[in-house]
Design a protein around this motif. Structure first.
Motif, PDB file in Angstrom:
ATOM      1  N   THR A 174       0.823  -1.213   0.000  1.00 27.36           N
ATOM      2  CA  THR A 174       0.000   0.000   0.000  1.00 27.36           C
ATOM      3  C   THR A 174       0.853   1.256   0.000  1.00 27.36           C
ATOM      4  N   VAL A 175       1.924   1.259   0.786  1.00 28.57           N
ATOM      5  CA  VAL A 175       2.822   2.417   0.808  1.00 28.57           C
ATOM      6  C   VAL A 175       3.484   2.610  -0.558  1.00 28.57           C
ATOM      7  N   VAL A 176       3.895   1.533  -1.182  1.00 27.51           N
ATOM      8  CA  VAL A 176       4.529   1.617  -2.503  1.00 27.51           C
ATOM      9  C   VAL A 176       3.570   2.239  -3.520  1.00 27.51           C
ATOM     10  N   VAL A 177       2.317   1.803  -3.524  1.00 33.16           N
ATOM     11  CA  VAL A 177       1.335   2.353  -4.461  1.00 33.16           C
ATOM     12  C   VAL A 177       1.090   3.830  -4.181  1.00 33.16           C
ATOM     13  N   SER A 178       1.052   4.206  -2.909  1.00 35.16           N
ATOM     14  CA  SER A 178       0.890   5.617  -2.543  1.00 35.16           C
ATOM     15  C   SER A 178       2.010   6.466  -3.137  1.00 35.16           C
ATOM     16  N   VAL A 179       3.233   5.977  -3.045  1.00 37.60           N
ATOM     17  CA  VAL A 179       4.376   6.706  -3.592  1.00 37.60           C
ATOM     18  C   VAL A 179       4.268   6.815  -5.121  1.00 37.60           C
ATOM     19  N   LEU A 180       3.852   5.741  -5.785  1.00 38.46           N
ATOM     20  CA  LEU A 180       3.707   5.760  -7.240  1.00 38.46           C
ATOM     21  C   LEU A 180       2.694   6.811  -7.677  1.00 38.46           C
ATOM     22  N   ILE A 181       1.569   6.883  -6.977  1.00 32.78           N
ATOM     23  CA  ILE A 181       0.540   7.855  -7.344  1.00 32.78           C
ATOM     24  C   ILE A 181       1.030   9.279  -7.102  1.00 32.78           C
ATOM     25  N   TRP A 182       1.688   9.511  -5.967  1.00 35.73           N
ATOM     26  CA  TRP A 182       2.126  10.871  -5.627  1.00 35.73           C
ATOM     27  C   TRP A 182       3.165  11.400  -6.613  1.00 35.73           C
TER      28      TRP A 182
END
Length: 403
Positions: free
Chosen positions: A170-178
């Motif tokens: 979930t943290v990885v996906v958050s970084v990708l979106i940001w």
């Protein structure tokens, strides 16, 4: 990589994460029932707290999206979901699990609405049914992963370890979106006031025509996701008498069929419009076939389970067409609130479905998490009757008048 492709890929991953969280209790449920001695209503309430947290955040989420844009809001809220996953995985009591589940639901509350809003900003309206369907298909992969793959993983590790792994993802996906999604334009630098946005949301909630448009899709979608994310596996084992491995395979098959339905129905919708059958009519017909499929499942028709559950996944996925329908019915500046309000309605129905079905099942005595077939059939009959009522409202003469 083009902006449109980045929006599609990164926001689709966000929705995939939210779908994984939605259905993990299919695999975790039997283990949690044994470890914590949960009843059917306990398990239903625990699982449904995801949808309650999701629902409670929908109105503010719509305002957040229309104010700050999908990139920033989705990335930040995913971090809340990651924190909830840590709470969930580290808990050894029902209360702790409930808090974690509630935080997870709140954290992923914007994943679908943000995706639809971002896609509407970067793609033409004519392509939205197909593209929205592709997003739903990628998210639907989560429905596949919580079947046989999750069952396999639980044979080698604990549900706690899997929860920790989901937090990292979930943290990885958050970084990708940001960092990967395009930055919002100037439209979000001078946002309308909170009061004006609340008035817009209230106006939508008071729009009788809006309720007619979402009546059947929201009710059918609420039941579909409520069953898919929890009650499908107990139904298969307790009513149809299949073993755990066969049930897990059917859960994955349901996920694959939903993915196929999301893409296939989105493509067919555009062709049907050229032939004179709009989204309103085409989506309604598909959902009627979904109701028929449920009736055949409840009546235990002499049809192979694989065929029944493929039909359940394909036709049940038609509820997604309502978002493309609404995108053509309301102005662009309201799309965030339109999507989030629709999510609110649908997810409250999911919450009620999971809790209510667990409550109905508990009317009959169970042993070790196993209940008599009549308990599940009665619960399914109740939710099917409610969908029939919604279908009557949806198709009532004069229900749809285009603006």
């Amino acid at each position: 990589m083009s902006a449109g492709l980045r929006v599609f890929l990164f926001f689709s991953l966000g929705y995939l994460v939210s779908y994984l969280f939605r259905g993990v209790n299919i695999g975790f449920g039997p283990i949690l029932t044994q470890e914590l001695h949960l009843s059917a209503s306990d398990l239903g309430t625990l699982t449904s707290l995801y949808f309650l947290g999701f629902s409670l955040m929908q109105i503010p989420a719509g305002i957040f999206l229309d104010t700050w844009g999908p990139r920033r809001v989705n990335a930040i809220m995913l971090l809340v979901a990651a924190a909830g996953t840590l709470v969930y995985g580290l808990s050894d009591s029902l209360a702790g699990l409930m808090v974690g589940r509630l935080l997870i639901g709140a954290g992923v509350c914007v994943c679908l609405g943000a995706a639809f809003q971002a896609l509407a900003q970067t793609h033409p309206l004519s392509r939205l049914p197909m593209i929205n369907g592709l997003v739903m298909a990628i998210g639907g992969l989560g429905g596949v992963l919580v079947g046989s793959p999750l069952s396999w993983a639980l044979g080698y590790t604990s549900w706690q370890v899997i929860s920790m792994g989901l937090a990292v993802v979930t943290v990885v996906v958050s970084v990708l979106i940001w960092f990967g999604a395009p930055r919002e334009g100037t439209r979000h630098r001078q946002a309308p006031s909170l009061a004006s946005q609340l008035r817009g949301t209230w106006a939508l909630l008071c729009d009788a025509r809006y309720w007619r448009l979402v009546s059947l899709p929201a009710m059918a979608g609420g039941v579909y996701y409520g069953v898919q994310s929890l009650w499908v596996r107990p139904y298969l084992t307790d009513v149809n008498g299949v073993d755990v491995e066969h049930a897990a395979r059917l859960v994955s098959l349901l996920g694959f069929s939903m993915m196929a339905g999301n893409v296939g129905l989105g493509i067919m919708a555009r062709r049907m419009e050229r032939w004179g059958l709009g989204l309103y009519g085409f989506g309604g017909v598909c959902l009627l076939l979904y109701l028929l499929t449920q009736a055949l499942i409840v009546l235990r028709a002499p049809i192979p389970l694989e065929i029944l559950w493929v039909c359940y996944g394909v036709f049940g996925s038609a509820n997604i067409l309502v978002y493309a329908l609404l995108a053509g019915e309301f102005p662009p500046e309201l799309l965030g609130r339109v999507a989030s309000t629709t999510n609110l309605v649908m997810f409250l129905i999911i919450f009620a479905c999971q809790v209510g079905m667990g409550w109905v099942v508990d009317w009959w005595p169970g042993q070790g998490g196993v209940y008599p077939p009549v308990a599940h059939v009665t619960a399914w009959g109740v939710v099917l009757a409610l969908q029939v009522i919604a279908a009557v409202w949806y198709f009532w003469p004069g229900a749809h008048r285009r603006r």
